[in-house]
Design a protein around this motif. Structure first.
Motif, PDB file in Angstrom:
ATOM      1  N   VAL A  53       0.845  -1.205   0.000  1.00  0.00           N
ATOM      2  CA  VAL A  53       0.000   0.000   0.000  1.00  0.00           C
ATOM      3  C   VAL A  53       0.879   1.253   0.000  1.00  0.00           C
ATOM      4  O   VAL A  53       0.618   2.215  -0.737  1.00  0.00           O
ATOM      5  N   VAL A 112       0.884   4.323  -3.018  1.00  0.00           N
ATOM      6  CA  VAL A 112       0.607   5.761  -2.850  1.00  0.00           C
ATOM      7  C   VAL A 112       1.867   6.558  -2.517  1.00  0.00           C
ATOM      8  O   VAL A 112       1.776   7.721  -2.129  1.00  0.00           O
ATOM      9  N   THR A 113       3.023   5.916  -2.637  1.00  0.00           N
ATOM     10  CA  THR A 113       4.315   6.498  -2.239  1.00  0.00           C
ATOM     11  C   THR A 113       4.249   7.173  -0.858  1.00  0.00           C
ATOM     12  O   THR A 113       4.551   8.343  -0.690  1.00  0.00           O
ATOM     13  N   ASP A 114       3.824   6.351   0.104  1.00  0.00           N
ATOM     14  CA  ASP A 114       3.773   6.802   1.493  1.00  0.00           C
ATOM     15  C   ASP A 114       5.092   6.389   2.158  1.00  0.00           C
ATOM     16  O   ASP A 114       5.235   5.275   2.649  1.00  0.00           O
ATOM     17  N   TYR A 115       6.044   7.318   2.143  1.00  0.00           N
ATOM     18  CA  TYR A 115       7.391   6.997   2.641  1.00  0.00           C
ATOM     19  C   TYR A 115       7.375   6.622   4.128  1.00  0.00           C
ATOM     20  O   TYR A 115       8.102   5.746   4.568  1.00  0.00           O
ATOM     21  N   SER A 116       6.547   7.326   4.877  1.00  0.00           N
ATOM     22  CA  SER A 116       6.489   7.087   6.316  1.00  0.00           C
ATOM     23  C   SER A 116       6.085   5.639   6.602  1.00  0.00           C
ATOM     24  O   SER A 116       6.740   4.929   7.376  1.00  0.00           O
ATOM     25  N   ARG A 117       5.011   5.190   5.949  1.00  0.00           N
ATOM     26  CA  ARG A 117       4.517   3.829   6.147  1.00  0.00           C
ATOM     27  C   ARG A 117       5.558   2.798   5.689  1.00  0.00           C
ATOM     28  O   ARG A 117       5.732   1.747   6.315  1.00  0.00           O
ATOM     29  N   MET A 164      11.978  11.045  10.398  1.00  0.00           N
ATOM     30  CA  MET A 164      11.399   9.799   9.879  1.00  0.00           C
ATOM     31  C   MET A 164      12.511   8.790   9.559  1.00  0.00           C
ATOM     32  O   MET A 164      12.430   7.617   9.908  1.00  0.00           O
ATOM     33  N   GLY A 176      15.353  15.610  -0.675  1.00  0.00           N
ATOM     34  CA  GLY A 176      14.921  16.296   0.540  1.00  0.00           C
ATOM     35  C   GLY A 176      13.429  16.209   0.806  1.00  0.00           C
ATOM     36  O   GLY A 176      12.860  17.085   1.469  1.00  0.00           O
ATOM     37  N   LYS A 177      12.793  15.150   0.302  1.00  0.00           N
ATOM     38  CA  LYS A 177      11.353  15.013   0.519  1.00  0.00           C
ATOM     39  C   LYS A 177      11.012  14.180   1.754  1.00  0.00           C
ATOM     40  O   LYS A 177       9.847  14.019   2.096  1.00  0.00           O
ATOM     41  N   ILE A 178      12.023  13.615   2.362  1.00  0.00           N
ATOM     42  CA  ILE A 178      11.766  12.803   3.562  1.00  0.00           C
ATOM     43  C   ILE A 178      12.355  13.521   4.776  1.00  0.00           C
ATOM     44  O   ILE A 178      13.542  13.854   4.785  1.00  0.00           O
ATOM     45  N   PRO A 179      11.528  13.762   5.804  1.00  0.00           N
ATOM     46  CA  PRO A 179      12.044  14.450   6.984  1.00  0.00           C
ATOM     47  C   PRO A 179      13.125  13.638   7.696  1.00  0.00           C
ATOM     48  O   PRO A 179      13.064  12.399   7.700  1.00  0.00           O
TER      49      PRO A 179
END
Lengths: 188, 562
Positions: free
Chosen positions: A103, A107-112, A161, A155-158
């Motif tokens: 999933v 949806v390119t949910d990096y956090s998940r 995280m 730089g799109k990932i904090p």
């Protein structure tokens, strides 16, 4: 019954609406009451409903569109039945929630993806036989790993995280050097 | 973040309850989308404040991740095929076949029982697929549908029971059913769980639940809401006699052909003889074959699509997605765990409430909450909180999953049950009492008992007492059904013209049954331990209060307009 009738009288009649007594007596095949389409039950503004429908259509389009654009179209076929969780000990790096990774990839949910050990995956394919659809899970996870690393460079990932994933040992040796450099650079 | 979770959870629960009580007069899609957008905005602000822009900008992705595409596309494909079948006369062919079947030793009753149980036999990943296809056929059994084989009451019972069976058949489905969510988690302990550890408890309890639904509709619902079904019986001295009906039963060749294609695509989708492929692919392929060989137009196929359940599901998934992203479900887990500390409830009482959660809050598709709550239940086990052992977790999971998968039936927010209500020309809410009752008092405890006595013999080494356990299941099922029917008959006799009094009797019936269901669950989990039995009973009563309170007293009288 009498009380209810009095209650009904208090309602302001909406133009065009029909009271119970105005209804045709019985018409086979036709429902007299339709909650969602009855004039009296409609929203105060139809624009609200239009907004809702537009939002649903947009989100669905984005959901499907992202998977196609990111070249992970197989993730669309995932039933999200979680049969892949049965992999358990057969996953050499101990990933427990494979469906979450699918999933996240869709949806390119990096956090998940990071939280569930996406960067830990070594793409061995042990989980694939558990999938009721036999989706190419290693390919899906591999593509998402590439996207995640690309996002990291852009730089799109904090930092927090990535730091959390790093601290919990959720990054495998393929990516650890780059992740480590990123975290050091952020600290500096 | 936990504060954010409480805020978004409160917004969601309050708006859903207000919508269920019709205090918010908006379509469910609008409510859910607005809730999602508001929660998204709040989450965005929180994230921006705590973690910065980069983190906040990722929030919409997390929300969209809540959308489960499979039930949406499976439903669309099913409706697509049903539209083709209608247009090509496939249902007329089915009518002819049923007419022939009821003349066999099976008779009309046997034929109807097979039809009612078809959804669980087929076990498709969404019950709406088969319901959309077959409900128009069931309507045809009545006077207004042309066949005139059943009376008004019989037709209500038939449609109600069939829809009950359909709206729960997504649970035991081996091709992406809801039950597989639980099976995936149980695989952590039961090596062969993914082979279907939850399938037989669900199928078994669904069959029993279907029968009790039929009884409830006949004995209680039709008395509580006597004027809220507008179906008509055949008038006395009607010219439509049996002879004319017989003559009118015919179907074109293309009808038979489309029916064969339909059945073949269902069988291919279920048994997958050519390898694993999505059920949607087979259904759409069937639709294309019908277009080619039976001369159906694309327009015919599109006519079969019902957008309401599709959009309701999508908006529900969005709301669940944003709740998961903002910590709403984590907050719910904390609240539930804290309930276990209350002495009168304990873990047994909390679990009795938890397994009924989705019937308390019935949404348009069970997957909306199941995908979020099964991980919470999993954490109650040895994986995190250690409130339950693995076998105990499996028992609770069985009860929870059947309760969850059947929750789309009574949902007034675009649930599958509204399809049945529409088909029987009943007011929205007519079947809610019957559906919620069976989910709560029959199916959940029976699934738990079945899991305890039957499934461990197969899935857990060292439990070989198959014959003895089968007898135990039989005894418990007879007791549960006997108690339920006994009380149902008693309540039915008390029903008069006093609407409020009738509802109070039904409400009391719900409370007692809910308490017994909670007690049975505690019995299955903890065996004969008095404190846990009492706690389970109390939890069951609380759950039943929340469920029974939402069953409408009256239907049409509450309408503001006609």
């Amino acid at each position: 019954m009498a009380k209810s009738s009095e209650k009904l009288k208090d309602f302001k009649k909406i133009p065009g609406a029909r009271w119970r007594n105005d209804q045709p007596i019985l018409m086979p095949g036709i429902r007299r009451f339709q909650f969602f389409t009855n004039v009296g039950d409609r929203a105060t503004t139809i624009n609200l409903n239009r907004l809702a429908m537009f939002s649903i259509a947009t989100f669905l389009t984005v959901d499907v569109g992202k998977a196609i654009v990111n070249r992970i179209p197989q993730s669309i076929y995932c039933y999200e039945c979680r049969a892949c969780y049965g992999t358990q000990d057969k996953c050499p790096v101990g990933i427990s929630y494979q469906a979450e990774l699918v999933v996240a990839a869709r949806v390119t949910d990096y956090s998940r993806f990071l939280r569930n050990g996406g960067l830990r995956c070594i793409r061995c394919g042990s989980c694939q036989s558990f999938c009721v659809q036999y989706l190419n899970l290693p390919r899906i996870f591999g593509t998402m790993q590439i996207l995640t690393m690309k996002a990291l460079r852009n730089g799109k990932i904090p930092k927090k995280m990535m730091q959390d994933a790093f601290d919990q040992g959720l990054v495998n040796r393929d990516f650890i050097d780059e992740v480590s450099s990123f975290l050091k650079a952020e600290d500096a | 973040m936990i504060i954010l979770g409480y805020i978004t959870l409160t917004i969601f629960l309050v708006t859903m309850v207000l919508t269920l009580f019709k205090k918010i007069n908006l379509p469910v899609q609008t409510v859910l989308v607005l809730v999602s957008l508001v929660c998204l905005a709040i989450g965005f602000i929180f994230r921006w404040y705590n973690d910065g822009w980069t983190s906040a900008l990722l929030l919409p992705n997390e929300m969209i991740g809540g959308i489960i595409l499979h039930p949406i596309t499976a439903l669309l494909a099913g409706l697509f095929l049903a539209g083709a079948l209608t247009a090509t006369g496939g249902f007329d062919a089915l009518k002819v076949l049923i007419d022939k079947l009821q003349k066999t030793p099976l008779g009309l009753a046997g034929t109807l029982v097979i039809i009612i149980e078809l959804p669980v036999i087929a076990s498709l990943p969404c019950g709406r697929i088969i319901a959309a296809a077959l409900l128009p056929l069931l309507f045809a059994f009545g006077y207004e549908g042309g066949m005139g084989l059943l009376t008004r009451t019989q037709l209500v019972v038939l449609i109600g029971a069939f829809t009950r069976n359909a709206m729960g058949s997504c649970g035991p489905s081996p091709i992406g059913g809801v039950g597989q969510i639980g099976e995936g988690f149980l695989g952590a302990f039961f090596p062969t769980a993914s082979d279907g550890i939850l399938r037989s408890p669900q199928a078994f309890s669904l069959m029993i639940g279907t029968a009790i639904t039929a009884l409830f509709l006949k004995i209680i619902s039709s008395k509580l809401y006597p004027n809220d079904v507008t179906l008509r019986d055949k008038p006395a001295g009607s010219v439509i006699d049996t002879g004319i009906t017989k003559k009118s039963l015919s179907a074109p060749f293309r009808g038979y052909l489309s029916l064969i294609i339909f059945v073949a695509s269902l069988l291919f989708a279920i048994f997958q003889p050519f390898g694993k492929m999505p059920v949607q692919t087979m259904l759409v392929l069937g639709g294309i074959l019908i277009i080619v060989f039976c001369k159906a137009s694309i327009q015919d196929l599109m006519n079969g699509i019902i957008l309401l359940p599709v959009t309701a599901m999508a908006s529900g998934f969005l709301a669940a997605g944003v709740l998961a992203a903002t910590g709403g479900f984590s907050a719910l887990g904390v609240i539930l765990k804290s309930l276990a500390v209350v002495k009168i409830l304990g873990v047994a009482g909390m679990l009795a409430i938890f397994v009924q959660m989705q019937t308390i809050l019935p949404l348009s598709c069970s997957r909306i909450l199941t995908a979020a709550l099964v991980p919470v239940l999993y954490l109650f086990g040895p994986a995190e909180f250690n409130l339950l052992t693995w076998p105990q977790l499996a028992i609770v999971m069985a009860a929870y999953i059947i309760n969850a998968t059947t929750s789309c039936g009574p949902s007034p927010l675009g649930g599958g049950g509204t399809m049945g209500e529409g088909q029987m020309r009943a007011e929205s809410g007519f079947i809610k009492g019957a559906y919620t009752f069976t989910s709560m008092a029959i199916m959940a405890p029976i699934a738990a008992i079945y899991m305890k006595f039957m499934n461990f013999s197969i899935f857990l080494p060292g439990h070989p007492e198959f014959g003895q356990n089968m007898a135990m299941v039989g005894v418990y099922v007879v007791i549960i059904i006997g108690l339920s029917i006994g009380m149902m008959t008693y309540v039915s006799r008390l029903i008069t013209n006093d609407t409020k009094r009738n509802w109070q009797f039904q409400f009391a019936y719900f409370l007692i049954s809910g308490g017994i269901a909670g007690g049975v669950l505690a019995l299955a989990v903890y065996e004969f331990q008095l404190l846990q039995l009492f706690q389970g009973f109390v939890g069951g009563v609380i759950a039943a209060f929340l469920i029974g309170y939402m069953v409408p007293k009256t239907l049409s009288i509450t309408r503001r307009t006609a």
